[in-house]
Scaffold this motif. Structure first.
Motif, PDB file in Angstrom:
ATOM      1  N   PRO A 122       0.804  -1.230   0.000  1.00  0.00           N
ATOM      2  CA  PRO A 122       0.000   0.000   0.000  1.00  0.00           C
ATOM      3  C   PRO A 122       0.836   1.279   0.000  1.00  0.00           C
ATOM      4  O   PRO A 122       0.396   2.307  -0.508  1.00  0.00           O
ATOM      5  N   PHE A 123       2.038   1.207   0.580  1.00  0.00           N
ATOM      6  CA  PHE A 123       2.871   2.401   0.682  1.00  0.00           C
ATOM      7  C   PHE A 123       3.676   2.680  -0.590  1.00  0.00           C
ATOM      8  O   PHE A 123       3.943   3.829  -0.920  1.00  0.00           O
ATOM      9  N   PHE A 124       4.063   1.613  -1.296  1.00  0.00           N
ATOM     10  CA  PHE A 124       5.001   1.805  -2.407  1.00  0.00           C
ATOM     11  C   PHE A 124       4.560   1.163  -3.723  1.00  0.00           C
ATOM     12  O   PHE A 124       5.254   1.280  -4.730  1.00  0.00           O
ATOM     13  N   ARG A 125       3.436   0.466  -3.728  1.00  0.00           N
ATOM     14  CA  ARG A 125       2.907  -0.182  -4.934  1.00  0.00           C
ATOM     15  C   ARG A 125       3.910  -1.154  -5.558  1.00  0.00           C
ATOM     16  O   ARG A 125       3.981  -1.296  -6.772  1.00  0.00           O
ATOM     17  N   MET A 126       4.679  -1.811  -4.752  1.00  0.00           N
ATOM     18  CA  MET A 126       5.597  -2.839  -5.238  1.00  0.00           C
ATOM     19  C   MET A 126       5.998  -3.740  -4.078  1.00  0.00           C
ATOM     20  O   MET A 126       5.826  -3.373  -2.903  1.00  0.00           O
ATOM     21  N   LYS A 127       6.501  -4.907  -4.426  1.00  0.00           N
ATOM     22  CA  LYS A 127       6.977  -5.839  -3.413  1.00  0.00           C
ATOM     23  C   LYS A 127       8.289  -5.335  -2.823  1.00  0.00           C
ATOM     24  O   LYS A 127       9.006  -4.550  -3.449  1.00  0.00           O
ATOM     25  N   SER A 128       8.612  -5.835  -1.638  1.00  0.00           N
ATOM     26  CA  SER A 128       9.852  -5.410  -0.995  1.00  0.00           C
ATOM     27  C   SER A 128      11.067  -5.825  -1.819  1.00  0.00           C
ATOM     28  O   SER A 128      12.065  -5.104  -1.880  1.00  0.00           O
ATOM     29  N   SER A 170      -4.415   0.751 -14.232  1.00  0.00           N
ATOM     30  CA  SER A 170      -3.242   0.499 -13.397  1.00  0.00           C
ATOM     31  C   SER A 170      -2.453   1.782 -13.147  1.00  0.00           C
ATOM     32  O   SER A 170      -1.933   2.002 -12.044  1.00  0.00           O
ATOM     33  N   LEU A 171      -2.351   2.641 -14.162  1.00  0.00           N
ATOM     34  CA  LEU A 171      -1.677   3.920 -13.959  1.00  0.00           C
ATOM     35  C   LEU A 171      -2.402   4.740 -12.899  1.00  0.00           C
ATOM     36  O   LEU A 171      -1.777   5.382 -12.042  1.00  0.00           O
ATOM     37  N   LYS A 172      -3.731   4.721 -12.958  1.00  0.00           N
ATOM     38  CA  LYS A 172      -4.499   5.492 -11.984  1.00  0.00           C
ATOM     39  C   LYS A 172      -4.575   4.785 -10.636  1.00  0.00           C
ATOM     40  O   LYS A 172      -5.127   5.323  -9.678  1.00  0.00           O
ATOM     41  N   ASN A 173      -3.997   3.594 -10.561  1.00  0.00           N
ATOM     42  CA  ASN A 173      -3.862   2.928  -9.272  1.00  0.00           C
ATOM     43  C   ASN A 173      -2.730   3.542  -8.454  1.00  0.00           C
ATOM     44  O   ASN A 173      -2.629   3.299  -7.248  1.00  0.00           O
ATOM     45  N   TRP A 174      -1.851   4.317  -9.123  1.00  0.00           N
ATOM     46  CA  TRP A 174      -0.875   5.134  -8.400  1.00  0.00           C
ATOM     47  C   TRP A 174      -1.648   6.331  -7.835  1.00  0.00           C
ATOM     48  O   TRP A 174      -2.260   7.095  -8.582  1.00  0.00           O
ATOM     49  N   ASP A 179       2.885  -7.724  -9.505  1.00  0.00           N
ATOM     50  CA  ASP A 179       1.543  -7.247  -9.818  1.00  0.00           C
ATOM     51  C   ASP A 179       0.994  -6.281  -8.766  1.00  0.00           C
ATOM     52  O   ASP A 179      -0.212  -6.051  -8.699  1.00  0.00           O
ATOM     53  N   SER A 180       1.872  -5.691  -7.981  1.00  0.00           N
ATOM     54  CA  SER A 180       1.433  -4.884  -6.844  1.00  0.00           C
ATOM     55  C   SER A 180       0.568  -3.694  -7.252  1.00  0.00           C
ATOM     56  O   SER A 180      -0.358  -3.323  -6.531  1.00  0.00           O
TER      57      SER A 180
END
Length: 462
Positions: A142-148, A378-382, A416-417
């Motif tokens: 949720p904080f970075f839209r990607m896996k660690s 997906s872009l607007k998911n940022w 797929d975050s």
């Protein structure tokens, strides 16, 4: 030319910017001070980026845009060379750990302990971000839209470029992970600079610098991550669409979306448009952003150099295929906002009977366009793109560019975050808008003949 074009007062490459707080030697001593490995890795990374851009420039003509639009990825044959040299960027990034190792104590672990040691190092790196995160995806995504794991990989790759340039006279003394975390948090959540500063325990000015610098580094040094395919790679794109629908020679889906920005003068909400081309996997092949949002999709297409290059035969110029006795050149598919052209197929609007060859073509056409809907969603998911951006126009376009690059990076990493699987009512609303704004320009006989031939093929393949 691949990549966004910035005006002279916009972000510049690392190579032409002096770093702050340089080391100076004693003028009385002839002793030579060895170059800081961090500066060396930043220099090498920047030189590799510039080499890639020089190669790309040799393959494409440099075109200026009087309307101050920004371009990311605009076709040429250099992508294969760029892809081949991408490993050089990885090498440059790995050099950053030379300097890091001087600060961090290393212990020799047995083979059985290597995995736990790696996890411990990873957790320490995440702790340096400042939010007390672990590698748990529920708390990280949720904080970075990607896996660690993607965050750690990206931090290592960007480290020399993120750390080599601080505000003049005000060194930040922040780790690359923290700088990246601040920038990604801004993109992922859209939170205000004040809120981000509070969360990360830094000043608001530092937050602004880190967020803007991340966009600057991505759009300047890594814009080749959004690149129009070479002719050979374009054949692979076409085959994937053909496997999906049975329609041959489709090279991508073209679409246009709008992002809202806050007008700095009166506080009203304006919009800027971005034209994208995607493949069947939702990878962005080209994006052109910065148009005024009140322009129609067809007008944006016509005034773009993308359309000009196709008309001049610089793109989509492979040998046509014979489909039902008709020569079918490479083409894109788009909705009813666009005109029917020999290289741009739009749906049938009149006399469409379910089950007819026109109906089958429209069904196949819609299936291909789904990848564009998914990309836009997906872009607007940022978070920063899902709400009005409180940025000037140039900075807003850089944000769109950075999110587009990160979108492709996540696809490349099979992360797929930030990808939006459920598009909700987006496709329905998009089609309703297209029907209301459908293009009434009379199509050429050639374009109509190509669409009819493809429609018959869709009927056979269904």
């Amino acid at each position: 030319m691949i990549g966004p074009f910035f005006p002279s007062d916009s972000p510049t490459t690392i190579s032409d910017t002096k770093t702050s707080n340089p080391k100076t030697s004693n003028p009385k001593s002839p002793t030579k001070i060895p170059m800081d490995p961090r500066k060396l890795s930043a220099l090498l990374s920047s030189l590799v980026s510039q080499l890639l851009l020089i190669i790309i420039t040799l393959f494409d003509s440099n075109k200026n845009d009087d309307n101050n639009r920004h371009f990311i990825s605009h076709g040429n044959n250099a992508f294969a060379i760029v892809h081949h040299l991408l490993s050089s960027q990885q090498i440059a990034a790995s050099l950053s750990f030379v300097s890091v190792s001087r600060k961090r104590k290393r212990t020799h672990c047995s083979e059985s302990d290597s995995e736990s040691a790696a996890d411990e190092i990873a957790d320490r790196r995440l702790d340096r971000v400042g939010l007390g995160l672990t590698r748990d995806p529920d708390s990280f995504k949720p904080f970075f839209r990607m896996k660690s794991s993607t965050f750690e990989w990206l931090a290592g790759l960007l480290e020399p470029l993120l750390e080599c340039r601080d505000p003049v006279g005000s060194p930040l003394n922040l780790s690359a992970e923290l700088r990246l975390g601040i920038g990604l948090f801004r993109l992922a959540t859209g939170s205000s600079y004040t809120e981000i500063a509070r969360r990360f325990g830094v000043s608001e000015s530092v937050t602004r610098f880190c967020a803007k610098h991340l966009c600057r580094v991505l759009c300047t040094n890594f814009r080749f991550w959004v690149a129009f395919p070479s002719p050979k790679e374009l054949n692979s794109v076409s085959l994937e669409f053909q496997q999906l629908t049975g329609l041959p020679n489709c090279c991508g889906v073209i679409d246009c979306t709008r992002f809202n920005i806050v007008n700095e003068i009166n506080g009203s909400i304006d919009s800027i448009a971005a034209q994208i081309v995607v493949d069947s996997s939702s990878r962005i092949l080209s994006i052109i952003a910065g148009f005024k949002g009140d322009k129609s999709d067809s007008k944006i297409l016509k005034c773009s150099t993308f359309c000009e290059d196709i008309e001049e035969g610089k793109l989509l110029n492979s040998t046509p295929l014979i489909v039902n006795g008709v020569a079918v050149n490479q083409y894109f598919v788009g909705d009813c906002d666009y005109p029917l052209l020999p290289w741009l197929m739009v749906p049938f609007v009149d006399d469409v009977v379910p089950g007819s060859f026109r109906g089958e073509f429209n069904a196949a056409h819609r299936a291909m366009r789904a990848s564009a809907w998914k990309t836009v969603a997906s872009l607007k998911n940022w978070g920063i793109l899902d709400r009005p951006m409180c940025e000037e126009s140039k900075a807003s376009v850089a944000v769109i560019g950075a999110c587009s690059i990160l979108h492709n990076v996540l696809l490349m990493r099979e992360d797929d975050s930030s990808l939006c699987e459920g598009m909700g009512d987006y496709s329905v609303l998009h089609d309703q808008s297209s029907q209301q704004q459908q293009h009434h320009e009379e199509a050429s006989i050639e374009a109509c003949g190509i669409r009819d031939a493809l429609a018959k093929q869709a009927r056979v393949s269904s």
